[in-house]
Design a protein around this motif. Sequence first.
Motif, PDB file in Angstrom:
ATOM      1  N   MET A   1       0.832  -1.208   0.000  1.00 14.38           N
ATOM      2  CA  MET A   1       0.000   0.000   0.000  1.00 14.38           C
ATOM      3  C   MET A   1       0.864   1.255   0.000  1.00 14.38           C
ATOM      4  N   GLN A   2       1.916   1.278   0.805  1.00  6.05           N
ATOM      5  CA  GLN A   2       2.810   2.433   0.848  1.00  6.05           C
ATOM      6  C   GLN A   2       3.501   2.636  -0.493  1.00  6.05           C
ATOM      7  N   LEU A   3       3.982   1.550  -1.065  1.00  6.60           N
ATOM      8  CA  LEU A   3       4.661   1.627  -2.353  1.00  6.60           C
ATOM      9  C   LEU A   3       3.695   2.104  -3.427  1.00  6.60           C
ATOM     10  N   SER A   4       2.485   1.609  -3.394  1.00  2.00           N
ATOM     11  CA  SER A   4       1.463   2.030  -4.353  1.00  2.00           C
ATOM     12  C   SER A   4       1.188   3.528  -4.239  1.00  2.00           C
ATOM     13  N   ASP A   5       1.108   4.028  -3.022  1.00  6.96           N
ATOM     14  CA  ASP A   5       0.891   5.468  -2.799  1.00  6.96           C
ATOM     15  C   ASP A   5       2.025   6.294  -3.409  1.00  6.96           C
ATOM     16  N   LYS A   6       3.267   5.851  -3.227  1.00  6.56           N
ATOM     17  CA  LYS A   6       4.418   6.593  -3.757  1.00  6.56           C
ATOM     18  C   LYS A   6       4.457   6.526  -5.283  1.00  6.56           C
ATOM     19  N   LEU A   7       4.074   5.387  -5.838  1.00  6.51           N
ATOM     20  CA  LEU A   7       4.003   5.269  -7.305  1.00  6.51           C
ATOM     21  C   LEU A   7       2.932   6.197  -7.861  1.00  6.51           C
ATOM     22  N   GLN A   8       1.790   6.255  -7.192  1.00  6.14           N
ATOM     23  CA  GLN A   8       0.707   7.137  -7.632  1.00  6.14           C
ATOM     24  C   GLN A   8       1.129   8.596  -7.550  1.00  6.14           C
ATOM     25  N   GLU A   9       1.798   8.957  -6.480  1.00  2.00           N
ATOM     26  CA  GLU A   9       2.269  10.337  -6.308  1.00  2.00           C
ATOM     27  C   GLU A   9       3.259  10.708  -7.416  1.00  2.00           C
ATOM     28  N   THR A  10       4.151   9.776  -7.722  1.00  2.00           N
ATOM     29  CA  THR A  10       5.142   9.997  -8.784  1.00  2.00           C
ATOM     30  C   THR A  10       4.454  10.145 -10.137  1.00  2.00           C
ATOM     31  N   GLU A  11       3.493   9.280 -10.404  1.00  2.00           N
ATOM     32  CA  GLU A  11       2.775   9.325 -11.683  1.00  2.00           C
ATOM     33  C   GLU A  11       1.974  10.617 -11.823  1.00  2.00           C
ATOM     34  N   THR A  12       1.290  11.008 -10.770  1.00  2.45           N
ATOM     35  CA  THR A  12       0.496  12.240 -10.800  1.00  2.45           C
ATOM     36  C   THR A  12       1.398  13.454 -11.034  1.00  2.45           C
ATOM     37  N   THR A  13       2.527  13.481 -10.358  1.00  2.00           N
ATOM     38  CA  THR A  13       3.469  14.592 -10.518  1.00  2.00           C
ATOM     39  C   THR A  13       3.986  14.655 -11.952  1.00  2.00           C
TER      40      THR A  13
ATOM     41  N   TYR B   1       9.841  14.648  -5.858  1.00  3.15           N
ATOM     42  CA  TYR B   1      10.635  13.431  -6.028  1.00  3.15           C
ATOM     43  C   TYR B   1      11.649  13.257  -4.895  1.00  3.15           C
ATOM     44  N   ALA B   2      12.160  14.346  -4.360  1.00  2.00           N
ATOM     45  CA  ALA B   2      13.068  14.252  -3.206  1.00  2.00           C
ATOM     46  C   ALA B   2      12.314  13.654  -2.017  1.00  2.00           C
ATOM     47  N   ALA B   3      11.079  14.101  -1.821  1.00  2.00           N
ATOM     48  CA  ALA B   3      10.263  13.584  -0.720  1.00  2.00           C
ATOM     49  C   ALA B   3       9.939  12.105  -0.920  1.00  2.00           C
ATOM     50  N   VAL B   4       9.637  11.718  -2.153  1.00  2.00           N
ATOM     51  CA  VAL B   4       9.356  10.308  -2.443  1.00  2.00           C
ATOM     52  C   VAL B   4      10.613   9.470  -2.180  1.00  2.00           C
ATOM     53  N   ALA B   5      11.761   9.957  -2.640  1.00  2.00           N
ATOM     54  CA  ALA B   5      13.022   9.234  -2.416  1.00  2.00           C
ATOM     55  C   ALA B   5      13.283   9.082  -0.921  1.00  2.00           C
ATOM     56  N   ASP B   6      13.034  10.138  -0.156  1.00  2.00           N
ATOM     57  CA  ASP B   6      13.235  10.073   1.297  1.00  2.00           C
ATOM     58  C   ASP B   6      12.280   9.065   1.935  1.00  2.00           C
ATOM     59  N   THR B   7      11.041   9.050   1.480  1.00  2.00           N
ATOM     60  CA  THR B   7      10.066   8.094   2.011  1.00  2.00           C
ATOM     61  C   THR B   7      10.485   6.668   1.703  1.00  2.00           C
ATOM     62  N   LEU B   8      10.937   6.431   0.477  1.00  2.00           N
ATOM     63  CA  LEU B   8      11.406   5.087   0.121  1.00  2.00           C
ATOM     64  C   LEU B   8      12.579   4.677   1.010  1.00  2.00           C
ATOM     65  N   ASP B   9      13.447   5.631   1.315  1.00  2.00           N
ATOM     66  CA  ASP B   9      14.590   5.337   2.184  1.00  2.00           C
ATOM     67  C   ASP B   9      14.143   4.974   3.605  1.00  2.00           C
TER      68      ASP B   9
ATOM     69  N   GLN C   1      15.207   1.826  -4.009  1.00  2.00           N
ATOM     70  CA  GLN C   1      15.672   3.067  -3.380  1.00  2.00           C
ATOM     71  C   GLN C   1      16.765   3.708  -4.224  1.00  2.00           C
ATOM     72  N   LYS C   2      17.727   2.913  -4.626  1.00  2.00           N
ATOM     73  CA  LYS C   2      18.858   3.412  -5.412  1.00  2.00           C
ATOM     74  C   LYS C   2      18.388   3.950  -6.765  1.00  2.00           C
ATOM     75  N   THR C   3      17.543   3.186  -7.440  1.00  2.00           N
ATOM     76  CA  THR C   3      17.063   3.603  -8.761  1.00  2.00           C
ATOM     77  C   THR C   3      16.260   4.891  -8.662  1.00  2.00           C
ATOM     78  N   PHE C   4      15.367   4.986  -7.666  1.00  2.00           N
ATOM     79  CA  PHE C   4      14.557   6.199  -7.559  1.00  2.00           C
ATOM     80  C   PHE C   4      15.409   7.392  -7.168  1.00  2.00           C
TER      81      PHE C   4
ATOM     82  N   PHE D   1      12.846   1.425 -12.531  1.00  2.00           N
ATOM     83  CA  PHE D   1      12.118   1.509 -11.266  1.00  2.00           C
ATOM     84  C   PHE D   1      10.771   0.797 -11.364  1.00  2.00           C
ATOM     85  N   MET D   2      10.069   0.984 -12.465  1.00  2.00           N
ATOM     86  CA  MET D   2       8.761   0.337 -12.625  1.00  2.00           C
ATOM     87  C   MET D   2       8.898  -1.187 -12.715  1.00  2.00           C
TER      88      MET D   2
END
Length: 147
Positions: free
Chosen positions: A14-26, A68-76, A92-95, A135-136
């Motif tokens: 669910m968390q990963l899905s949220d970050k993917l959606q945020e990235t896609e929307t952006t 994207y910085a925030a998404v990368a930090d969240t993934l970390d 994490q590395k790829t993003f 990443f995808m």
Amino acid sequence: MMKKKFANPREYAMQLSDKLQETETTGTNVAPYFEKLKAAIEAGTVADMPKVEFAEISAEFDDVVEVYAAVADTLDQMKAPVRLIGLHGAMQKTFRQYYEATKVMAGALNITDQTIDEAAFNQSEIDQDNLMEEFMKEARRAFQTVM
């Protein structure tokens, strides 16, 4: 000694899905600005763009970099299920590399001179395409593993 807590696979998905959606929307939101700038580059009319429009595009690119910085930090900060620790590390590395490539693109725009470092801009576009594809792939593997 305290045991390290690993993520529940469902919560992780669910968390990963949220970050993917945020990235896609952006990405979807910035696409029209990118297309406008890309057309101006190809037509050689960047210097002829209204200054306000060029500045707006630059600001949009800067906003994307922040997201994207925030998404990368969240993934970390995310905890992965045990069986996904290695794959999550790869994601994490790829993003993070993807985020760095977006920073290069945003940095290629010089508002003062209303110019673009086209070599950096074009390389960043290629890097972003390749890194997002990677990443995808990694994300799909993660979802397949947890489902």
